[in-house]
Design an enzyme around this catalytic site. Structure first.
Site, PDB file in Angstrom:
ATOM      1  N   ASP A 103       0.862  -0.986  -0.257  1.00  0.00           N
ATOM      2  CA  ASP A 103      -0.037   0.225   0.001  1.00  0.00           C
ATOM      3  C   ASP A 103       0.526   1.328   0.255  1.00  0.00           C
ATOM      4  OD1 ASP A 103      -2.549   1.339   0.785  1.00  0.00           O
ATOM      5  OD2 ASP A 103      -1.488   1.890   2.181  1.00  0.00           O
TER       6      ASP A 103
ATOM      7  N   GLU B 181       1.019  -0.227  -4.491  1.00  0.00           N
ATOM      8  CA  GLU B 181       0.112   0.778  -5.275  1.00  0.00           C
ATOM      9  C   GLU B 181       1.247   2.128  -5.363  1.00  0.00           C
ATOM     10  OE1 GLU B 181      -3.527   2.465  -3.660  1.00  0.00           O
ATOM     11  OE2 GLU B 181      -1.420   2.281  -2.069  1.00  0.00           O
TER      12      GLU B 181
END
Length: 502
Positions: free
Chosen positions: A184, A246
């Site tokens: 993330d 990401e």
């Protein structure tokens, strides 16, 4: 490598299947529904966070990196899930949040040196969701850095203790059967050591941003030139596990991340929506062919990212963005067929395979960034046996079910003309596709892709388009889309094969 053309199915655990009637999806519930994922044809599942969390950001505010939140089950349940997935030939990816922790994490009080602190805000950095990125701690009176919500304090990755702790957590999950990690917000890991101000933005970023955040060019608060140091530490810990980043940056800035990571998301294609010209250009760029319309693959720029090597992951939708069916509307079936024919891994969010649109959310919202509408429970069945919540729970769901009588897995699995059946056929046909892809010349409003003997075409325009179909029709996005070999109807799409093309 197995992921180069993989279909990865994202599960939002809270909304997938509740096994104990408390209204919250859980790990045993996921095990109950793995056969659906296997029947879809996916190669792997990706679990959004299931770690202990106060849920200020529904699991992306981690309070313990090496445990399971009791709402979702136990470590034993996780092991059972990993075993069940592997027994079905599915690999297991988990979301991992290395940028920040919850302010409820014990580190925040007991290891404050793991974070960024100042007596007053030292710069003009902004949080992604708006507002300043420095928050005053009511206990100490000092300010700490947060790139997202104030409850998510940024970790200082230049501190050796942080690197040791986070990489230790990666090794922990590898020992528990994890085959890969979706990392993330990895472009936020390293900050400017001098904490200098970000300068004003002088041009559009290229991807959607919050208005306040878009006013600055985030050259010191994110995307550090030495980001590879942090990425390599995670690579060393993860070994040969798949690492998906990401990285919320334009395509031209992604190459440094691929020196270490295996895959990054193609956010420009996802955000293009039904604008055919914009989507065509994003796909052409990802395929390494520059501007579309050349009819042949161009040379790849030095250091560029290429989808045909499995580096770019195509994202239909996810827990943070408008759902695929809402974004494309009438054209969503054709667009899904196109995405599923592209080289490189494809990430399908739970419900995409049913054509699930955004839901209404709830009032007041549970998520402060208005993402409840993307996270409603998965509808499994209809009728009295399924109950009022589409088979998701026997209790009261944390978010309401959205019209399971109209759209659910059981009904679509029995309907050969359904969106679910289209996804199953497209994923099966995907296994027959080979080689790189090229964007071909085509009429306005259309996108035509060739991969060796196969051609995929969609029409996002409002009128029929003159697109010549190869002789052997493989899949129609909707019944009748390929009936006329010379014309493609609006909202239509097909995959076809040319027996003579080499």
């Amino acid at each position: 490598m197995w992921w180069q053309d993989a279909v990865v199915y994202q599960i939002y655990p809270r909304s997938f299947q509740d096994s104990n009637g408390d209204g919250i999806g859980d790990l045993p519930g996921i095990v109950q529904r793995l056969d659906h994922v296997k029947a879809l044809g996916a190669d792997a599942i990706w679990l959004s966070p299931f770690y202990p969390s106060p849920n200020a950001d529904f699991g992306y505010d981690v309070a313990d990196y090496t445990d399971v939140d009791p709402a979702y089950g136990t470590l034993a349940d996780f092991t059972a899930l990993a075993d069940a997935a592997h027994d079905r030939g599915l690999r297991l990816l988990v979301d991992f949040v290395p940028c920040h922790t919850s302010t409820s994490h014990p580190w925040f009080r007991h290891r404050p040196d793991f974070y960024f602190w100042a007596d007053a805000p030292p710069n003009n950095w902004q949080a992604t969701f708006g507002g300043g990125a420095w928050e005053q701690d009511p206990v100490t009176g000092r300010y700490y850095l947060h790139s997202f919500f104030p409850e998510q304090a940024d970790l200082n990755w230049r501190h050796p203790g942080v690197v040791e702790a986070i990489t230790g957590a990666l090794r922990f999950w590898r020992r528990h059967g994890v085959d890969g990690f979706r990392l993330d917000a990895v472009d936020r890991l390293l900050k400017d050591p001098e904490l200098r101000d970000d300068p004003p933005a002088t041009r559009p970023f290229g991807l959607p941003l919050h208005d306040e955040y878009a006013r600055l060019r985030h050259v010191h608060s994110a995307n550090a030139p030495d980001i590879g140091i942090a990425l390599q530490a995670m690579r060393d810990a993860a070994g040969d596990a798949l690492l998906v980043g990401e990285v919320y940056l334009p395509a031209g800035e992604l190459a440094p991340y691929l020196e270490t990571l295996d895959v990054v998301f193609a956010f420009e294609a996802m955000n293009a929506g039904p604008d055919a010209e914009r989507l065509r250009a994003a796909i052409a760029e990802a395929l390494g062919s520059g501007e579309s319309g050349s009819g042949r693959s161009g040379s790849v720029r030095s250091g560029s990212v290429r989808s045909d090597s499995g580096q770019l992951g195509w994202v239909l939708s996810n827990h943070d963005f408008e759902r695929f069916a809402t974004r494309f509307g009438r054209d969503s079936r054709a667009a899904a067929l196109l995405f599923l024919t592209l080289p490189g891994p494809v990430f399908v969010y739970q419900g995409d395979e049913l054509g699930t649109p955004d839901g209404p959310g709830v009032t007041p919202p549970l998520d402060r960034h208005d993402r409840d509408r993307f996270r409603h429970p998965m509808p499994w069945a209809a009728g009295s046996q399924a109950g009022p919540h589409g088979g998701f729970t026997t209790g009261t769901p944390w978010l309401p079910a959205v019209d399971p009588e109209r759209r659910n897995v059981a009904d679509q699995a029995a309907d050969l003309a359904s969106t679910l059946s289209l996804f199953r056929r497209a994923i099966h046909a995907r296994r027959q596709l080979a080689g790189p892809a090229e964007v071909l010349d085509s009429p306005p409003g259309t996108i035509v892709i060739r991969r060796a003997r196969h051609m995929a075409a969609i029409n996002l325009g409002a009128a029929p388009a003159a697109v010549l179909r190869p002789a052997e029709l493989v899949i129609e996005a909707r019944p009748g889309d390929g009936r006329d070999p010379a014309w493609l109807p609006p909202g239509g799409g097909w995959l076809a094969r040319d027996r003579s093309h080499v």
